[in-house]
Scaffold this motif. Structure first.
Motif, mmCIF file in Angstrom:
data_model
loop_
_atom_site.group_PDB
_atom_site.id
_atom_site.type_symbol
_atom_site.label_atom_id
_atom_site.label_comp_id
_atom_site.label_asym_id
_atom_site.label_seq_id
_atom_site.Cartn_x
_atom_site.Cartn_y
_atom_site.Cartn_z
ATOM 1 N N ALA A 194 16.252 -51.922 44.779
ATOM 2 C CA ALA A 194 16.553 -52.840 45.884
ATOM 3 C C ALA A 194 18.028 -53.241 45.875
ATOM 4 C CB ALA A 194 15.660 -54.081 45.788
ATOM 5 N N VAL A 195 18.593 -53.439 44.683
ATOM 6 C CA VAL A 195 20.015 -53.758 44.582
ATOM 7 C C VAL A 195 20.849 -52.572 45.058
ATOM 8 C CG1 VAL A 195 21.895 -54.255 42.970
ATOM 9 C CG2 VAL A 195 19.713 -55.461 42.761
ATOM 10 N N LYS A 196 20.441 -51.391 44.651
ATOM 11 C CA LYS A 196 21.148 -50.186 45.089
ATOM 12 C C LYS A 196 21.114 -50.068 46.612
ATOM 13 C CE LYS A 196 22.622 -45.789 44.984
ATOM 14 N NZ LYS A 196 24.054 -45.456 44.853
ATOM 15 N N ARG A 197 19.957 -50.282 47.217
ATOM 16 C CA ARG A 197 19.845 -50.185 48.679
ATOM 17 C C ARG A 197 20.688 -51.245 49.372
ATOM 18 N NH1 ARG A 197 14.255 -49.057 47.383
ATOM 19 N NH2 ARG A 197 13.735 -51.259 47.691
ATOM 20 N N ARG A 198 20.788 -52.415 48.775
ATOM 21 C CA ARG A 198 21.551 -53.490 49.395
ATOM 22 C C ARG A 198 23.044 -53.152 49.448
ATOM 23 N NH1 ARG A 198 20.401 -59.090 49.926
ATOM 24 N NH2 ARG A 198 22.280 -60.299 50.377
ATOM 25 N N LEU A 199 23.588 -52.591 48.365
ATOM 26 C CA LEU A 199 25.018 -52.322 48.295
ATOM 27 C C LEU A 199 25.386 -50.918 48.765
ATOM 28 C CD1 LEU A 199 25.990 -54.030 44.903
ATOM 29 C CD2 LEU A 199 26.053 -54.957 47.222
ATOM 30 N N ASP A 200 24.425 -50.026 48.780
ATOM 31 C CA ASP A 200 24.690 -48.639 49.178
ATOM 32 C C ASP A 200 23.488 -48.132 49.977
ATOM 33 O OD1 ASP A 200 25.508 -46.014 49.403
ATOM 34 O OD2 ASP A 200 25.155 -45.504 47.303
ATOM 35 N N PRO A 201 23.310 -48.651 51.213
ATOM 36 C CA PRO A 201 22.082 -48.368 51.972
ATOM 37 C C PRO A 201 21.875 -46.896 52.290
ATOM 38 C CG PRO A 201 23.706 -49.537 53.326
ATOM 39 C CD PRO A 201 24.202 -49.592 51.925
ATOM 40 N N ARG A 202 22.931 -46.102 52.347
ATOM 41 C CA ARG A 202 22.768 -44.676 52.621
ATOM 42 C C ARG A 202 22.710 -43.846 51.341
ATOM 43 N NH1 ARG A 202 25.673 -42.384 57.907
ATOM 44 N NH2 ARG A 202 23.850 -41.041 57.638
ATOM 45 N N ALA A 203 22.751 -44.538 50.212
ATOM 46 C CA ALA A 203 22.625 -43.884 48.905
ATOM 47 C C ALA A 203 23.607 -42.733 48.737
ATOM 48 C CB ALA A 203 21.194 -43.395 48.683
ATOM 49 N N ILE A 204 24.876 -42.996 49.052
ATOM 50 C CA ILE A 204 25.860 -41.917 48.921
ATOM 51 C C ILE A 204 26.531 -41.900 47.549
ATOM 52 C CG2 ILE A 204 26.322 -41.908 51.411
ATOM 53 C CD1 ILE A 204 29.049 -43.232 50.753
ATOM 54 N N LEU A 205 26.560 -43.048 46.854
ATOM 55 C CA LEU A 205 27.306 -43.124 45.603
ATOM 56 C C LEU A 205 26.450 -42.682 44.411
ATOM 57 C CD1 LEU A 205 29.260 -46.495 45.913
ATOM 58 C CD2 LEU A 205 30.184 -44.161 46.014
ATOM 59 N N GLY A 206 26.967 -41.719 43.653
ATOM 60 C CA GLY A 206 26.284 -41.305 42.440
ATOM 61 C C GLY A 206 24.874 -40.834 42.680
ATOM 62 N N ARG A 207 24.665 -40.100 43.743
ATOM 63 C CA ARG A 207 23.298 -39.673 44.069
ATOM 64 C C ARG A 207 22.726 -38.853 42.897
ATOM 65 N NH1 ARG A 207 22.316 -37.276 49.982
ATOM 66 N NH2 ARG A 207 23.090 -39.391 50.473
ATOM 67 N N GLY A 208 21.546 -39.236 42.455
ATOM 68 C CA GLY A 208 20.904 -38.570 41.318
ATOM 69 C C GLY A 208 21.213 -39.208 39.986
ATOM 70 N N THR A 209 22.100 -40.195 39.978
ATOM 71 C CA THR A 209 22.460 -40.892 38.736
ATOM 72 C C THR A 209 21.703 -42.196 38.621
ATOM 73 O OG1 THR A 209 24.684 -39.939 38.600
ATOM 74 C CG2 THR A 209 24.365 -42.049 37.528
ATOM 75 N N LEU A 210 21.133 -42.430 37.487
ATOM 76 C CA LEU A 210 20.527 -43.706 37.079
ATOM 77 C C LEU A 210 19.294 -44.102 37.857
ATOM 78 C CD1 LEU A 210 20.888 -45.906 34.981
ATOM 79 C CD2 LEU A 210 22.324 -47.142 36.598
ATOM 80 N N VAL A 211 19.443 -44.425 39.140
ATOM 81 C CA VAL A 211 18.302 -44.852 39.947
ATOM 82 C C VAL A 211 18.270 -44.063 41.257
ATOM 83 C CG1 VAL A 211 18.225 -47.170 38.996
ATOM 84 C CG2 VAL A 211 19.585 -46.742 41.025
ATOM 85 N N ALA A 212 17.104 -43.899 41.780
ATOM 86 C CA ALA A 212 16.940 -43.261 43.091
ATOM 87 C C ALA A 212 16.363 -44.278 44.059
ATOM 88 C CB ALA A 212 16.021 -42.053 42.984
ATOM 89 N N THR A 213 16.881 -44.297 45.277
ATOM 90 C CA THR A 213 16.379 -45.244 46.255
ATOM 91 C C THR A 213 15.158 -44.713 46.966
ATOM 92 O OG1 THR A 213 17.932 -44.322 47.881
ATOM 93 C CG2 THR A 213 18.620 -46.279 46.628
#
Length: 483
Positions: free
Chosen positions: A464-483
């Motif tokens: 949820a934090v990832k989606r809030r700051l990077d809603p299109r999931a462009i940063l570090g895709r495949g790293t750490l968490v997946a949205t």
């Protein structure tokens, strides 16, 4: 024992410069993809459409606004010393921060670009009579990478990890907005709470708690929440004197006994461990080691002066332990302590030499457990490695933090055997109340371990934090968490 000197809140947000949606424009250096940007020290290799090398923050803003508009994945690249594949791209653009390497050292503070190499930061601080406490083994790492992984190293026993030493960050978010956040400026939303393991070092996933500040959230996020363009790092004055030593023991039990005693009776800034296979490798370069030594501890202790009473107290501690006191090495001079650090840093080099010569596949761990379970975890490692990989491993590292690294020499034709054992080790670390990542992060290669440590609702809070700051999931895709 040889005499000293003989032996070895709400962030301020700006919108930056505009850019069209079709791709990076003027002010950026875009190039064909050099293979060096497609891999890191983990051996993982990926692919990308282009490499973008901005010369300043405006170039980072331009690249991210273009990527956000087109939904193009962006992988942030540091120096490539990471061992988890976080900087390895699988499509999209590579954003290298190598040119953001400005460095200013002031009293009590360094202002560094993410492309500054750690060794250059250490050297500049040293010239000013100061030092930067985080001390990862790989000093060719970039400052941005150490912030992304919340790196620590050998001095973390006294000084903790990178997060503690970051006072301010400039960060470009995925959509190109620029944040300038200082320590104490709270985030403006409730991220929930992630339970933390009872360890001194942990960099597995996002650190989440209500009322936390932006710096704590961004440090350790592995380039998935924003791109650091400048960091204000706290420095300390150099201590007047430092005592160092490499103390040899007949077995693991004696070495662990000493570690537990010294942790309580002294305040060392470093307690590093070497097992018998590690010493066998090191004898190639240091044949003067006592032949009967089957374990060793490297320590450092800060003192008020060269004749501080702490010196005699350390000599007494060593004499009263089961160490080979007369054959151990101690020193007060910087030159001799550097020899000790060379001893410590030679081991990873020798491990890599062994891997190259044997054709083996190196696999390693980054797990830590509560201090009270240190001996238990070390014994578990030893028993299972002797059962499954006798003669094909070394164990060394930050025993003062109950955080030692297993390096396993696996058969490239059967990597599953080693992978299964390392997964077993991860489960055991979590079972003992530990973490699956103490200092390296999880990246792409190890992100599956996150679900061993956290429940589904905690993983969802991170997403949820990832989606809030990077809603299109462009940063570090495949790293750490997946949205």
């Amino acid at each position: 024992m040889k005499n000293p000197g003989v032996g070895l809140a709400k962030a301020r947000v700006g919108w930056g410069l505009g850019v069209g949606a079709r791709g990076p424009g003027a002010g950026l250096v875009a190039s064909e993809v050099n293979g060096a940007y497609l891999e890191d020290a983990s051996g993982l290799r990926g692919h990308a459409e282009r490499v973008i090398i901005p010369s300043d923050e405006a170039g980072v803003v331009e690249a991210l606004r273009a990527a956000s508009a087109s939904g193009t994945p962006v992988t942030v690249a540091g120096a490539g010393t990471g061992v988890t594949g976080a900087r390895v791209p699988f499509g999209g653009w590579v954003l290298s921060l190598e040119k953001l390497n400005a460095l200013e050292v002031e009293v009590g503070r360094a202002v560094a670009g993410p492309g500054v190499l750690l060794r250059d930061l250490h050297a500049a601080a040293q010239r000013s009579g100061q030092f930067y406490p985080p001390d990862p083994t790989e000093t060719s790492a970039a400052v941005g990478g150490t912030i992304g992984t919340n790196a620590s190293g050998s001095r973390s026993l006294k000084y903790g990890a990178t997060r503690r030493w970051v006072e301010r960050l400039r960060v470009v978010l995925a959509d190109g907005r620029v944040m300038d956040v200082a320590r104490g400026e709270r985030i403006d939303f409730d991220p929930g709470t992630i339970p933390l393991p009872d360890v001194t070092k942990n960099t597995a996933g996002y650190l989440l708690r209500p009322g936390m500040d932006w710096v704590d959230l961004l440090v350790g996020s592995e380039g998935t929440l924003g791109v650091v363009t400048e960091a204000h790092l706290r420095l300390l004055p150099n201590p007047p004197a430092v005592l160092g030593g490499v103390i040899f023991f007949p077995d693991d039990e004696s070495a662990v006994d000493a570690v537990e005693s010294w942790r309580l009776s002294a305040s060392p800034r470093m307690l590093e461990y070497f097992d018998a296979p590690s010493l066998d490798l090191l004898r190639r370069r240091f044949p003067e080691m006592p032949a009967a030594a089957r374990a060793a501890i490297l320590f450092e202790q800060e003192m008020a002066s060269d004749d501080d009473p702490e010196l005699d107290e350390w000599l007494a501690r060593i004499e009263s332990s089961a160490a080979f006191a007369d054959d151990s090495w101690i020193a007060l001079t910087a030159r001799d302590r550097e020899r000790f650090r060379h001893f410590r840093h030679s081991l990873p080099e020798l491990v890599n030499d062994t891997v190259r010569q044997s054709g083996a596949l190196k696999m390693n761990t980054d797990f830590a457990v509560p201090l009270a379970r240190n001996r238990e975890m070390l014994g578990y490692y030893r028993r299972r490695l002797e059962e499954e990989f006798p003669g094909r491993y070394v164990i060394f590292g930050h025993i003062g933090d109950a955080h030692v690294h297993v390096n396993l020499f696996s058969d490239p034709a059967n990597p599953e055997h080693a992978s299964e054992l390392l997964l077993e080790f991860a489960r055991q670390a979590v079972r003992l109340g530990g973490t699956v990542s103490a200092e390296h992060g999880l990246g792409k290669r190890k992100r599956h371990l996150l679900e061993l440590q956290y429940a589904p609702q905690h993983l969802e809070a991170m997403k949820a934090v990832k989606r809030r700051l990077d809603p299109r999931a462009i940063l570090g895709r495949g790293t750490l968490v997946a949205t």
